[in-house]
Design a protein around this motif. Sequence first.
Motif: not given
Length: 70
Positions: A1-4, A6-12
């Motif tokens: 998972m990339r930082l962006i 994680f910031i946008k709360k994308r889990k899948d």
Amino acid sequence: MRLIDFIKKRKDVIEIESEGVNSTIPCIHEFEDRTFAFKGILKKYNGLDIDRLLERLQDALNSMLVQLVT
């Protein structure tokens, strides 16, 4: 998972690597019920269904081939 992601709360988030656009078509067909966004060379398209997305991909590939040849 990339930082962006994680910031946008994308889990899948799934990342697939392959040569060229070979992995694109199977991934598109996995999400048949969704709409897609596509950033072309000149324009950005939102809310595309699968057929329109594939047309835009083909147009982008064709225009890139023309640019590479000339």
